[in-house]
Each structure stands twice: as structure tokens, then as C-alpha cells.
Write a protein that holds these residues in place. Structure first.
Motif, PDB file in Angstrom:
ATOM      1  N   ALA A   1      -2.490   0.959   6.610  1.00  0.00           N
ATOM      2  CA  ALA A   1      -2.744   2.402   6.743  1.00  0.00           C
ATOM      3  C   ALA A   1      -2.034   3.160   5.623  1.00  0.00           C
ATOM      4  CB  ALA A   1      -2.263   2.890   8.107  1.00  0.00           C
ATOM      5  N   ALA A   2      -0.828   2.725   5.276  1.00  0.00           N
ATOM      6  CA  ALA A   2      -0.075   3.375   4.202  1.00  0.00           C
ATOM      7  C   ALA A   2      -0.815   3.247   2.874  1.00  0.00           C
ATOM      8  CB  ALA A   2       1.317   2.761   4.091  1.00  0.00           C
ATOM      9  N   GLN A   3      -1.408   2.075   2.678  1.00  0.00           N
ATOM     10  CA  GLN A   3      -2.142   1.839   1.431  1.00  0.00           C
ATOM     11  C   GLN A   3      -3.332   2.796   1.304  1.00  0.00           C
ATOM     12  OE1 GLN A   3      -3.004  -2.334   1.055  1.00  0.00           O
ATOM     13  NE2 GLN A   3      -2.203  -2.310  -1.025  1.00  0.00           N
ATOM     14  N   ASP A   4      -3.976   3.062   2.437  1.00  0.00           N
ATOM     15  CA  ASP A   4      -5.113   3.991   2.425  1.00  0.00           C
ATOM     16  C   ASP A   4      -4.675   5.412   2.086  1.00  0.00           C
ATOM     17  OD1 ASP A   4      -6.825   1.977   3.076  1.00  0.00           O
ATOM     18  OD2 ASP A   4      -6.868   2.422   5.221  1.00  0.00           O
ATOM     19  N   LEU A   5      -3.453   5.752   2.493  1.00  0.00           N
ATOM     20  CA  LEU A   5      -2.974   7.133   2.315  1.00  0.00           C
ATOM     21  C   LEU A   5      -2.250   7.353   0.990  1.00  0.00           C
ATOM     22  CD1 LEU A   5      -1.451   7.642   5.899  1.00  0.00           C
ATOM     23  CD2 LEU A   5      -3.514   8.743   5.013  1.00  0.00           C
ATOM     24  N   ALA A   6      -1.784   6.262   0.381  1.00  0.00           N
ATOM     25  CA  ALA A   6      -0.909   6.399  -0.793  1.00  0.00           C
ATOM     26  C   ALA A   6      -1.683   6.784  -2.054  1.00  0.00           C
ATOM     27  CB  ALA A   6      -0.183   5.083  -1.022  1.00  0.00           C
ATOM     28  N   VAL A   7      -0.967   7.412  -2.981  1.00  0.00           N
ATOM     29  CA  VAL A   7      -1.566   7.680  -4.294  1.00  0.00           C
ATOM     30  C   VAL A   7      -1.578   6.356  -5.064  1.00  0.00           C
ATOM     31  CG1 VAL A   7      -0.908  10.094  -4.389  1.00  0.00           C
ATOM     32  CG2 VAL A   7       0.709   8.386  -5.197  1.00  0.00           C
ATOM     33  N   PRO A   8      -2.504   6.205  -6.035  1.00  0.00           N
ATOM     34  CA  PRO A   8      -2.661   4.895  -6.710  1.00  0.00           C
ATOM     35  C   PRO A   8      -1.364   4.349  -7.309  1.00  0.00           C
ATOM     36  CG  PRO A   8      -4.446   6.368  -7.305  1.00  0.00           C
ATOM     37  CD  PRO A   8      -3.518   7.179  -6.480  1.00  0.00           C
ATOM     38  N   GLU A   9      -0.513   5.213  -7.841  1.00  0.00           N
ATOM     39  CA  GLU A   9       0.713   4.693  -8.483  1.00  0.00           C
ATOM     40  C   GLU A   9       1.709   4.102  -7.476  1.00  0.00           C
ATOM     41  OE1 GLU A   9      -0.760   7.557  -9.030  1.00  0.00           O
ATOM     42  OE2 GLU A   9       0.634   9.249  -9.090  1.00  0.00           O
ATOM     43  N   ASP A  10       1.495   4.388  -6.186  1.00  0.00           N
ATOM     44  CA  ASP A  10       2.383   3.829  -5.153  1.00  0.00           C
ATOM     45  C   ASP A  10       1.828   2.545  -4.539  1.00  0.00           C
ATOM     46  OD1 ASP A  10       4.321   5.741  -5.396  1.00  0.00           O
ATOM     47  OD2 ASP A  10       3.508   7.032  -3.817  1.00  0.00           O
ATOM     48  N   ALA A  11       0.689   2.106  -5.052  1.00  0.00           N
ATOM     49  CA  ALA A  11       0.003   0.971  -4.414  1.00  0.00           C
ATOM     50  C   ALA A  11       0.785  -0.338  -4.535  1.00  0.00           C
ATOM     51  CB  ALA A  11      -1.387   0.807  -5.014  1.00  0.00           C
ATOM     52  N   LYS A  12       1.455  -0.527  -5.664  1.00  0.00           N
ATOM     53  CA  LYS A  12       2.072  -1.833  -5.942  1.00  0.00           C
ATOM     54  C   LYS A  12       3.161  -2.221  -4.927  1.00  0.00           C
ATOM     55  CE  LYS A  12       3.025  -4.450 -10.117  1.00  0.00           C
ATOM     56  NZ  LYS A  12       3.408  -4.379 -11.529  1.00  0.00           N
ATOM     57  N   PRO A  13       4.161  -1.367  -4.676  1.00  0.00           N
ATOM     58  CA  PRO A  13       5.176  -1.775  -3.695  1.00  0.00           C
ATOM     59  C   PRO A  13       4.613  -1.966  -2.290  1.00  0.00           C
ATOM     60  CG  PRO A  13       5.553   0.488  -4.441  1.00  0.00           C
ATOM     61  CD  PRO A  13       4.489  -0.084  -5.300  1.00  0.00           C
ATOM     62  N   ILE A  14       3.579  -1.210  -1.955  1.00  0.00           N
ATOM     63  CA  ILE A  14       2.980  -1.378  -0.624  1.00  0.00           C
ATOM     64  C   ILE A  14       2.270  -2.727  -0.551  1.00  0.00           C
ATOM     65  CG2 ILE A  14       1.331  -0.438   1.043  1.00  0.00           C
ATOM     66  CD1 ILE A  14       1.874   2.342  -0.133  1.00  0.00           C
ATOM     67  N   GLU A  15       1.546  -3.071  -1.620  1.00  0.00           N
ATOM     68  CA  GLU A  15       0.851  -4.361  -1.632  1.00  0.00           C
ATOM     69  C   GLU A  15       1.858  -5.515  -1.580  1.00  0.00           C
ATOM     70  OE1 GLU A  15      -2.171  -5.237  -1.040  1.00  0.00           O
ATOM     71  OE2 GLU A  15      -1.648  -7.339  -1.341  1.00  0.00           O
ATOM     72  N   ALA A  16       2.993  -5.354  -2.282  1.00  0.00           N
ATOM     73  CA  ALA A  16       4.019  -6.413  -2.266  1.00  0.00           C
ATOM     74  C   ALA A  16       4.550  -6.605  -0.842  1.00  0.00           C
ATOM     75  CB  ALA A  16       5.156  -6.047  -3.219  1.00  0.00           C
ATOM     76  N   ALA A  17       4.810  -5.509  -0.148  1.00  0.00           N
ATOM     77  CA  ALA A  17       5.311  -5.609   1.226  1.00  0.00           C
ATOM     78  C   ALA A  17       4.233  -6.198   2.137  1.00  0.00           C
ATOM     79  CB  ALA A  17       5.738  -4.229   1.726  1.00  0.00           C
ATOM     80  N   ARG A  18       2.986  -5.808   1.863  1.00  0.00           N
ATOM     81  CA  ARG A  18       1.882  -6.315   2.686  1.00  0.00           C
ATOM     82  C   ARG A  18       1.742  -7.831   2.531  1.00  0.00           C
ATOM     83  NH1 ARG A  18      -4.133  -3.594   2.629  1.00  0.00           N
ATOM     84  NH2 ARG A  18      -4.806  -4.730   4.463  1.00  0.00           N
ATOM     85  N   GLU A  19       1.869  -8.283   1.293  1.00  0.00           N
ATOM     86  CA  GLU A  19       1.778  -9.725   1.047  1.00  0.00           C
ATOM     87  C   GLU A  19       2.939 -10.457   1.732  1.00  0.00           C
ATOM     88  OE1 GLU A  19      -0.591 -11.639   0.044  1.00  0.00           O
ATOM     89  OE2 GLU A  19       0.725 -13.373   0.303  1.00  0.00           O
ATOM     90  N   ALA A  20       4.125  -9.851   1.699  1.00  0.00           N
ATOM     91  CA  ALA A  20       5.282 -10.471   2.373  1.00  0.00           C
ATOM     92  C   ALA A  20       5.056 -10.528   3.886  1.00  0.00           C
ATOM     93  CB  ALA A  20       6.552  -9.693   2.051  1.00  0.00           C
ATOM     94  N   ALA A  21       4.414  -9.517   4.431  1.00  0.00           N
ATOM     95  CA  ALA A  21       4.117  -9.515   5.875  1.00  0.00           C
ATOM     96  C   ALA A  21       3.098 -10.606   6.215  1.00  0.00           C
ATOM     97  CB  ALA A  21       3.595  -8.142   6.303  1.00  0.00           C
ATOM     98  N   ARG A  22       2.093 -10.758   5.322  1.00  0.00           N
ATOM     99  CA  ARG A  22       1.099 -11.831   5.531  1.00  0.00           C
ATOM    100  C   ARG A  22       1.776 -13.203   5.458  1.00  0.00           C
ATOM    101  NH1 ARG A  22      -2.167  -9.523   0.966  1.00  0.00           N
ATOM    102  NH2 ARG A  22      -3.299  -7.802   1.882  1.00  0.00           N
ATOM    103  N   GLU A  23       2.652 -13.354   4.454  1.00  0.00           N
ATOM    104  CA  GLU A  23       3.343 -14.626   4.285  1.00  0.00           C
ATOM    105  C   GLU A  23       4.217 -14.921   5.511  1.00  0.00           C
ATOM    106  OE1 GLU A  23       3.000 -16.981   2.360  1.00  0.00           O
ATOM    107  OE2 GLU A  23       4.836 -18.157   2.524  1.00  0.00           O
ATOM    108  N   SER A  24       4.907 -13.907   6.002  1.00  0.00           N
ATOM    109  CA  SER A  24       5.748 -14.114   7.192  1.00  0.00           C
ATOM    110  C   SER A  24       4.884 -14.540   8.368  1.00  0.00           C
ATOM    111  CB  SER A  24       6.504 -12.821   7.539  1.00  0.00           C
ATOM    112  OG  SER A  24       7.398 -12.485   6.508  1.00  0.00           O
TER     113      SER A  24
END
Lengths: 146, 137
Positions: free
Chosen positions: B31-54
Motif C-alpha cells: 500500500a505504501a508503494q502505491d502511495l509513495a512518490v517515485p523517488e521513494d520507491a527504492k527503500p520501500i521495494e527493499a523492505a518489501r523484498e526483505a518481508a518476502r524473503e522472511s
């Protein structure tokens, strides 16, 4: 219903005040929970039965639209929370559940011998490390409010 | 190395709780990724990938402990949120006196929609085993 007496009218007004109070406190909480319901349904729909999750998402969208309309009508600010806190709360929850499992629930059904204990802890060690990494990354999240 | 049946059951019920928290974390990040401005996408994607990995690692731990594929009832995380909605909208038994008021009517309407949502969640079909939520969506 037309109030029959001033006492009834006063009771109704008091009840309406209570209901307004409930809206002021409850709507922001309800709004966040419904948004999260829709988001969870979207995540789960990516791998599971998309049709039923679509229905959940549709109903959640209807409810959030209605909540926003009621909030606007009564000038209630639905408010938002920084996603960093929301994500870290879930990571903490996962870590707490893992600790409770290893330190309490497993031992509650009989002591583990040292070898088994080490084996179980080794099996979950990568998970624990990954959760810590997720928490570190969550600290770096930009200011996005949900 | 041996676990008795009670201990295995504790792991089979305990590890899905960890998985559920990670599904909720993934949903928040999506949901955060949908709301974020494009320049904020990278840290959100990194956290998302870590959540998937967990999440994947919960499944791996489950299998490594000889418990087979992780099974979780995916309605639980949804019902948890729906319960929060119900609590936030209050108990209808407590405000019967206001049932004719305008505000109470609006609350009643919200409760009705919440009940429909809950009904839909309860009727979500059980996940096929094994589940592996990858967060793409």
C-alpha cells in the motif's frame, strides 16, 4: 420517530452526541483497518484464489468510500500513520511470536535436550536474521502515511 | 534430535503466526508503494523484498524442522482487521436508544457494510498448500 416529551428528546440528543463521539474516535481506526484489509487481500490474491479476494477488495473499497463520506460530512479527520511504525510493529510481532514459540510454547510440552534445542534454533536462525534485516530496512522507510 | 507430537503441534500453530505478521507487513508495504512518490520507491521495494524473503524463510524453517509444508489460514489476517473495524464502529446493542438518529443511521449503514465484508472474508476459500505469498500484486 417524533419525540413524545422533552425527556425523550433529551435522551435522543444525548444518544446522538454519543454516536458522534463514536464516529470521531472510531472512524479513523475503522478507515485504517479497512485500508489494510484491502491491501492484505491484494497481496494474498497474487498467489491464491483471485476471485474471492477480488470480492473482499471490492467490499473494502465500498466501505472505505462510505467511511470517507461520513467523515467528510461530520468534519472528522481520518488521520494517517507513518508506515515505518506500522511495518516495525509487524516485525516486532513476528519476533515476539518466534520467541514465545521457542522459549515458552515448545518447553511447555516437555524439556528439549540440548541437541534438539540447538537444531530448532538453527532452523529458525536465518528467519530471525531476516526479520532483523527487515526491521533495519523499515527504519529507513520514507515518510509515507497510511 | 526429536520433538514430541505436542511440540510439533506447537510449531505448526506458532510458525503461521510469524507468517501472518509478515503478510500484513507486505500488505502495508504494498500500500505504501502505491502511495509513495517515485523517488521513494527504492527503500520501500527493499523492505518489501526483505518481508518476502522472511516469509519464505518461515516456510523453509517449517520444512527444515520436518513439519512438511507450512499451512496457514489466510482468512485470519483479514479477520483480524475486520474485527478491528467492528470494534471501531461500536456495539449495536449499546446504542439502541439512538437507532432513530441521523448519526446512528450512518453508523448502522457502516456496520452493515462491515458485516458484508466480514462475510466475504469468512467465505474466502482455504489456501492451497503450500502457500507462498510473494507480495506481487
Amino acid at each position: 420517530m417524533i419525540p413524545q416529551s422533552s425527556r425523550e428528546r433529551m435522551a435522543m440528543e444525548a444518544a446522538e452526541d454519543d454516536a458522534r463521539g463514536l464516529l470521531g474516535v472510531g472512524l479513523p481506526l475503522a478507515a485504517r483497518a479497512v485500508r489494510l484489509t484491502a491491501a492484505i487481500a491484494a497481496v494474498q490474491a497474487s498467489t491464491e484464489d483471485p476471485e474471492t479476494f477480488d470480492r473482499v477488495q471490492r467490499l473494502a473499497a465500498d466501505l472505505i468510500a462510505r467511511i470517507e463520506a461520513v467523515a467528510a460530512r461530520h468534519h472528522i479527520n481520518l488521520g494517517t500513520r507513518h508506515v515505518q511504525g506500522l511495518v516495525r510493529a509487524q516485525v516486532q510481532r513476528a519476533l515476539d511470536a518466534l520467541d514465545a514459540l521457542l522459549d515458552e510454547r515448545l518447553r511447555g510440552h516437555g524439556a528439549l535436550d540440548a541437541e534438539t534445542d540447538a537444531w530448532v534454533r538453527q532452523a529458525v536462525a536465518p528467519l530471525r536474521e531476516s526479520l532483523r534485516r527487515l526491521d533495519d530496512l523499515a527504519r529507513l522507510l520514507p515518510e509515507v502515511r497510511l | 534430535m526429536s520433538l514430541n507430537e505436542h511440540q510439533k503441534r506447537a510449531l505448526r500453530t506458532g510458525l503461521p503466526i510469524v507468517a501472518d505478521a509478515l503478510v500484513t507487513a507486505q500488505a502495508i508495504l504494498a500500500a505504501a508503494q502505491d502511495l509513495a512518490v517515485p523517488e521513494d520507491a527504492k527503500p520501500i521495494e527493499a523492505a518489501r523484498e526483505a518481508a518476502r524473503e522472511s516469509f519464505r524463510l518461515v516456510s523453509s524453517a517449517h520444512e527444515a524442522l520436518g513439519l512438511g509444508a507450512l499451512r496457514r489460514d489466510q482468512r485470519i489476517v483479514l479477520l483480524e482487521q475486520v474485527q478491528r473495524v467492528r470494534v471501531a464502529l461500536g456495539d449495536e446493542d449499546e446504542d439502541r436508544d439512538a437507532s432513530h438518529g441521523d448519526v446512528a443511521r450512518q453508523i448502522a449503514e457502516l456496520r452493515l457494510l462491515a458485516a458484508q465484508l466480514e462475510h466475504a472474508v469468512v467465505n474466502v476459500r482455504p489456501a492451497r498448500p503450500p502457500t507462498a505469498v510473494d507480495g506481487r500484486g
